[in-house]
Design a protein around this motif. Structure first.
Motif, PDB file in Angstrom:
ATOM      1  N   ILE A 279       7.117  -8.742  -3.673  1.00  0.00           N
ATOM      2  CA  ILE A 279       5.951  -9.057  -4.672  1.00  0.00           C
ATOM      3  C   ILE A 279       6.531  -8.437  -5.926  1.00  0.00           C
ATOM      4  O   ILE A 279       5.993  -8.730  -6.969  1.00  0.00           O
ATOM      5  CB  ILE A 279       4.673  -8.168  -4.047  1.00  0.00           C
ATOM      6  CG1 ILE A 279       4.056  -8.996  -2.800  1.00  0.00           C
ATOM      7  CG2 ILE A 279       3.364  -8.306  -5.147  1.00  0.00           C
ATOM      8  CD1 ILE A 279       3.120  -8.317  -1.888  1.00  0.00           C
ATOM      9  N   VAL A 280       7.084  -7.158  -5.787  1.00  0.00           N
ATOM     10  CA  VAL A 280       7.522  -6.357  -6.971  1.00  0.00           C
ATOM     11  C   VAL A 280       8.406  -7.246  -7.635  1.00  0.00           C
ATOM     12  O   VAL A 280       8.408  -7.268  -8.974  1.00  0.00           O
ATOM     13  CB  VAL A 280       8.004  -5.121  -6.579  1.00  0.00           C
ATOM     14  CG1 VAL A 280       8.678  -4.391  -7.971  1.00  0.00           C
ATOM     15  CG2 VAL A 280       6.936  -4.204  -5.943  1.00  0.00           C
TER      16      VAL A 280
ATOM     17  N   PRO B 237       9.438   0.115   9.455  1.00  0.00           N
ATOM     18  CA  PRO B 237       8.946  -0.103   7.967  1.00  0.00           C
ATOM     19  C   PRO B 237       9.531  -1.058   7.069  1.00  0.00           C
ATOM     20  O   PRO B 237       8.932  -1.489   6.199  1.00  0.00           O
ATOM     21  CB  PRO B 237       9.908   1.495   7.454  1.00  0.00           C
ATOM     22  CG  PRO B 237      10.280   2.339   8.631  1.00  0.00           C
ATOM     23  CD  PRO B 237      10.218   1.419   9.719  1.00  0.00           C
TER      24      PRO B 237
ATOM     25  N   ARG C 214       1.019  -3.142   8.421  1.00  0.00           N
ATOM     26  CA  ARG C 214       0.479  -1.986   8.332  1.00  0.00           C
ATOM     27  C   ARG C 214       0.352  -1.437   9.546  1.00  0.00           C
ATOM     28  O   ARG C 214       0.647  -0.306   9.645  1.00  0.00           O
ATOM     29  CB  ARG C 214      -0.585  -1.893   7.542  1.00  0.00           C
ATOM     30  CG  ARG C 214      -0.620  -2.006   6.048  1.00  0.00           C
ATOM     31  CD  ARG C 214      -1.741  -2.208   5.273  1.00  0.00           C
ATOM     32  NE  ARG C 214      -2.708  -1.097   5.434  1.00  0.00           N
ATOM     33  CZ  ARG C 214      -4.070  -1.092   5.604  1.00  0.00           C
ATOM     34  NH1 ARG C 214      -4.852  -2.197   5.552  1.00  0.00           N
ATOM     35  NH2 ARG C 214      -4.736  -0.108   5.807  1.00  0.00           N
TER      36      ARG C 214
ATOM     37  N   ALA D 118       6.692  -5.965   0.193  1.00  0.00           N
ATOM     38  CA  ALA D 118       6.376  -5.254  -0.957  1.00  0.00           C
ATOM     39  C   ALA D 118       7.546  -5.536  -1.869  1.00  0.00           C
ATOM     40  O   ALA D 118       7.318  -5.802  -3.101  1.00  0.00           O
ATOM     41  CB  ALA D 118       6.282  -3.722  -0.634  1.00  0.00           C
TER      42      ALA D 118
ATOM     43  N   PHE E 214      -3.791  -9.839   1.032  1.00  0.00           N
ATOM     44  CA  PHE E 214      -3.944  -8.569   1.769  1.00  0.00           C
ATOM     45  C   PHE E 214      -5.183  -8.374   2.313  1.00  0.00           C
ATOM     46  O   PHE E 214      -5.365  -7.851   3.517  1.00  0.00           O
ATOM     47  CB  PHE E 214      -3.522  -7.669   0.693  1.00  0.00           C
ATOM     48  CG  PHE E 214      -3.304  -6.243   1.141  1.00  0.00           C
ATOM     49  CD1 PHE E 214      -2.095  -5.782   1.897  1.00  0.00           C
ATOM     50  CD2 PHE E 214      -4.557  -5.380   1.172  1.00  0.00           C
ATOM     51  CE1 PHE E 214      -1.922  -4.659   2.179  1.00  0.00           C
ATOM     52  CE2 PHE E 214      -4.166  -4.003   1.838  1.00  0.00           C
ATOM     53  CZ  PHE E 214      -2.857  -3.712   2.407  1.00  0.00           C
TER      54      PHE E 214
ATOM     55  N   THR F  83      -1.701 -11.904  -4.048  1.00  0.00           N
ATOM     56  CA  THR F  83      -1.237 -11.276  -2.962  1.00  0.00           C
ATOM     57  C   THR F  83      -2.374 -10.284  -2.584  1.00  0.00           C
ATOM     58  O   THR F  83      -2.505 -10.098  -1.319  1.00  0.00           O
ATOM     59  CB  THR F  83       0.017 -10.310  -3.414  1.00  0.00           C
ATOM     60  OG1 THR F  83       0.127  -9.828  -4.626  1.00  0.00           O
ATOM     61  CG2 THR F  83       1.260 -11.228  -3.502  1.00  0.00           C
TER      62      THR F  83
ATOM     63  N   MET G 172       3.814  -0.035  10.985  1.00  0.00           N
ATOM     64  CA  MET G 172       4.743  -0.092   9.949  1.00  0.00           C
ATOM     65  C   MET G 172       5.312   1.270  10.288  1.00  0.00           C
ATOM     66  O   MET G 172       6.793   1.551   9.473  1.00  0.00           O
ATOM     67  CB  MET G 172       4.127   0.376   8.251  1.00  0.00           C
ATOM     68  CG  MET G 172       3.054   1.140   8.267  1.00  0.00           C
ATOM     69  SD  MET G 172       2.311   1.242   6.600  1.00  0.00           S
ATOM     70  CE  MET G 172       1.278   2.296   6.663  1.00  0.00           C
ATOM     71  N   GLU G 173       5.055   2.208  10.791  1.00  0.00           N
ATOM     72  CA  GLU G 173       5.883   3.417  11.181  1.00  0.00           C
ATOM     73  C   GLU G 173       7.004   3.253  12.103  1.00  0.00           C
ATOM     74  O   GLU G 173       8.127   4.045  12.120  1.00  0.00           O
ATOM     75  CB  GLU G 173       4.915   4.725  11.608  1.00  0.00           C
ATOM     76  CG  GLU G 173       4.082   5.562  10.400  1.00  0.00           C
ATOM     77  CD  GLU G 173       2.986   5.999  10.706  1.00  0.00           C
ATOM     78  OE1 GLU G 173       2.776   6.332  11.834  1.00  0.00           O
ATOM     79  OE2 GLU G 173       2.188   5.888   9.860  1.00  0.00           O
TER      80      GLU G 173
ATOM     81  N   LEU H  42       2.315  -8.135   4.531  1.00  0.00           N
ATOM     82  CA  LEU H  42       1.988  -6.750   4.017  1.00  0.00           C
ATOM     83  C   LEU H  42       0.784  -6.171   4.914  1.00  0.00           C
ATOM     84  O   LEU H  42       0.935  -5.096   5.416  1.00  0.00           O
ATOM     85  CB  LEU H  42       1.822  -6.540   2.560  1.00  0.00           C
ATOM     86  CG  LEU H  42       2.059  -5.222   2.017  1.00  0.00           C
ATOM     87  CD1 LEU H  42       3.650  -4.624   2.341  1.00  0.00           C
ATOM     88  CD2 LEU H  42       1.671  -4.962   0.620  1.00  0.00           C
TER      89      LEU H  42
ATOM     90  N   VAL I 200       7.070  -3.651   5.965  1.00  0.00           N
ATOM     91  CA  VAL I 200       6.437  -3.208   4.853  1.00  0.00           C
ATOM     92  C   VAL I 200       6.988  -3.437   3.484  1.00  0.00           C
ATOM     93  O   VAL I 200       6.722  -4.052   2.755  1.00  0.00           O
ATOM     94  CB  VAL I 200       5.649  -1.796   5.013  1.00  0.00           C
ATOM     95  CG1 VAL I 200       4.929  -1.610   3.594  1.00  0.00           C
ATOM     96  CG2 VAL I 200       4.745  -2.068   6.053  1.00  0.00           C
ATOM     97  N   VAL I 201       8.373  -2.783   3.717  1.00  0.00           N
ATOM     98  CA  VAL I 201       9.104  -2.868   2.340  1.00  0.00           C
ATOM     99  C   VAL I 201       9.575  -4.348   2.234  1.00  0.00           C
ATOM    100  O   VAL I 201       9.643  -4.222   0.851  1.00  0.00           O
ATOM    101  CB  VAL I 201      10.225  -1.707   2.607  1.00  0.00           C
ATOM    102  CG1 VAL I 201      11.262  -1.727   1.534  1.00  0.00           C
ATOM    103  CG2 VAL I 201       9.784  -0.295   3.096  1.00  0.00           C
TER     104      VAL I 201
END
Lengths: 290, 313
Positions: free
Chosen positions: A266-267, A256, A249, A263, A229, A225, A252-253, A245, A259-260
């Motif tokens: 991956i986690v 969101p 970016r 992420a 990236f 990843t 992302m604001e 991801l 991105v989340v």
């Protein structure tokens, strides 16, 4: 000879099956297996599970969560959830293939090195020492940059990068097991070396290898990843978590979830293999590596 | 003692030689022509390309090319950048210092977090131990670039007045420079703090079981005295060794974080060089980062051998 046959020979009743007590290790292992099943099922059934075509664009870009798009849409209106589900395929395919290759190479080199010993051991370990000196991620970046970011190159690179660690994991226990009495006994009755290695050495060193493989899978997800990236991942248009991801970016604001979502994927995948490794370590009673 | 240092140093030299050979071959194994890459986008006559080949020594046998390259590297000459046509070392050195600073700040944060959670884990045991270990397991599953991206996202959403993505050179504003480094260093420190925490826990537990600690407890020393003068003092060597090794890998591992936070360090330089196919720079960075790892590994080995007379050379 089956277990039942041994018991009848000994003239004893088979012992009643011990009830497995839920120890911390077994709980962890169970949790890890459940997570792995979820991960594998979603990945294998990706085209069926994904609610939308992952590459289909729509005018509704950067939308938040809705009943239609659970995780919203990305900058060109693609469904984020579908892209995460399908993107797992690329990421996990590279991970599993690369680690299998590294495991295979590690088994061959580790067994050769540990069992044969002598100058073979010296040569193999010294060459691996040199590869080991490079920080894993740095070496991966340099090799992928040199070869070009395609899926086969990524697999090859990651396999090369993790082979030294795998070989060491195999070699260590082999060094001690080969001095044990049952190996000596097997040799004294004229058993072939191949048979000794496959039947009497390898089964004794399986536990640490299984634990190390699970941890390597977790690290490989990070490496794959992270490479994606940086734009050194599998080429578009197939989605992958690292690339998603990175793409997200920029906006992302505004959205969101773009991105989340990746992420979290991956986690979750990394956590699966860490939980699995810790559960296996407790259950198989493998000491810490040092 | 002298023997240990001698043997380890010779060992280090041998590994460095191997590392330099791999770095050299890595860039010679490129698909396509090295000269075409050096020439960049310009279309050159075949004669000019031939002349460049001669200038770069590419028509000589590979082993001679390697030896002359190695000789130049030992004198600090890493070649010229394809992009800026400046000596690579000249461009690399300031960026190396930036990455080193980032790695040291990250190491400091990781030490504070790791040692404190490890101590809590080892001293309190029970529920606290479990919470720390679960937390460590979870943190290990969150890659540093995910942490970095989420930090940038959260700051952007809730504290837009904090300028995360602006790097201030140290000489202009030392405090602003360090302040700007804290968030990226934190992203790098999380994973390292887990390793330090686990090692601290193991080291303290091991020392706690030894006779001299029981004697200290039996003669009525304060728990605080036992903790600092007996436990931490003995647990410190493994903790420092682990931290050192982790910092070494950071020198090559901060690429993604430097890219996310726009820090002009060695990692970002590597990333830019890959994009622009600036092979001498890639080669130099790979070599420098690997050499740092080998060097710190050797230092750690020597430190271990010095601390424990039983370790053989």
């Amino acid at each position: 000879m089956s277990d039942a046959a041994i018991f009848s020979l000994a003239g004893a009743e088979p012992a009643p099956r011990r009830r497995l007590r839920p120890t911390a290790g077994r709980l962890l292992l169970g949790l890890g297996l459940v997570m792995l099943t979820i991960l594998v099922l979603i990945t294998l059934l990706a085209p069926l599970v994904a609610p939308f075509d992952p590459s289909a664009t729509s005018p509704q870009s950067l939308e938040g969560s809705s009943s239609q798009h659970w995780l919203g849409t990305d900058a060109i209106g693609r469904d984020v959830l579908s892209r995460i589900i399908v993107g797992g395929r690329t990421t996990l395919f590279i991970t599993f293939t690369a680690v299998s290759l590294a495991l295979l190479a590690g088994l061959v080199l580790g067994l050769l090195s540990g069992y044969v010993g002598g100058w073979v051991d010296e040569v193999i370990m010294r060459i691996l020492d040199v590869i080991f000196a490079f920080p894993v991620f740095l070496l991966a970046i340099a090799v992928v940059a040199a070869l070009g970011p395609t899926v086969p190159n990524l697999i090859l690179t990651i396999a090369i990068v993790y082979t030294p660690a795998m070989s060491r994991v195999v070699r260590g226990p082999v060094l001690s097991v080969k001095k044990w009495d049952h190996v000596e006994a097997a040799r004294s009755i004229g058993m072939s070396e191949w048979r000794i290695v496959t039947r009497h050495v390898l089964p004794m060193v399986v536990s640490p290898i299984v634990v190390a493989t699970s941890l390597t899978l977790a690290q490989t997800i990070f490496t794959v990843t992270a490479l994606s990236f940086l734009g050194l991942g599998p080429p578009p248009p197939d989605p992958n978590w690292g690339g998603m991801l990175a793409d997200a970016r920029q906006f992302m604001e505004l959205a969101p979830l773009t991105v989340v979502g990746p992420a979290a994927a991956i986690v979750f995948a990394t956590l699966t293999f860490i939980v699995l490794a810790n559960g296996l370590r407790e259950v198989l009673d493998v000491g810490s590596e040092r | 003692m002298k023997r240990v240092i001698l043997v380890r140093s010779m060992w280090m030299a041998a590994i460095l030689l191997g590392v330099s050979f791999v770095s050299f071959m890595l860039m010679r194994a490129l698909p396509g022509d090295f000269v075409l890459a050096a020439a960049g986008a310009q279309m050159l006559q075949p004669e000019v390309l031939e002349a460049m080949r001669r200038d770069l020594g590419l028509n000589q046998p590979l082993i001679e090319q390697y030896l002359s390259w190695l000789g130049a590297v030992l004198k600090g000459d890493f070649g010229t950048s394809f992009v800026t046509h400046q000596p690579v070392l000249h461009e690399l050195w300031p960026r190396f210092l930036v990455t080193l600073e980032l790695a040291l700040i990250a190491a400091f944060i990781a030490l504070v977090m790791g040692v404190s959670t490890g101590l809590v884990s080892a001293r309190l045991r029970g529920a606290a131990d479990w919470i720390v270990r679960l937390y460590n397991g979870f943190i290990l599953a969150v890659p540093n670039f995910v942490v970095g991206t989420l930090i940038v996202l959260l700051v952007g959403l809730y504290f837009p007045e904090l300028a995360v993505l602006s790097y201030t050179p140290f000489l202009e504003d030392p405090l602003g420079n360090i302040a700007g480094m804290i968030l990226p260093a934190f992203a790098l420190a999380l994973a390292i703090s887990v390793t330090i925490s686990e090692n601290t826990r193991a080291a303290v537990l091991e020392v706690s079981n030894q006779d001299f600690v029981m004697v200290a407890r039996a003669k009525g020393l304060l728990p605080r005295t036992i903790l600092w003068n007996y436990l931490m003092r003995n647990a410190l060597t493994p903790i420092i060794t682990v931290t050192g090794l982790q910092v070494a890998t950071l020198l090559g591992g901060s690429i993604v974080i430097e890219t996310i936070f726009a820090i002009p360090g060695m990692g970002q330089y590597l990333f830019d060089s890959i994009t622009s196919r600036d092979y001498p720079v890639i080669q130099a960075i790979v070599l420098v980062a690997a050499a740092c790892v080998v060097f710190i590994n050797t230092l750690a080995d020597i430190a271990y051998a010095t601390a424990d007379a039983r370790v053989e050379a």
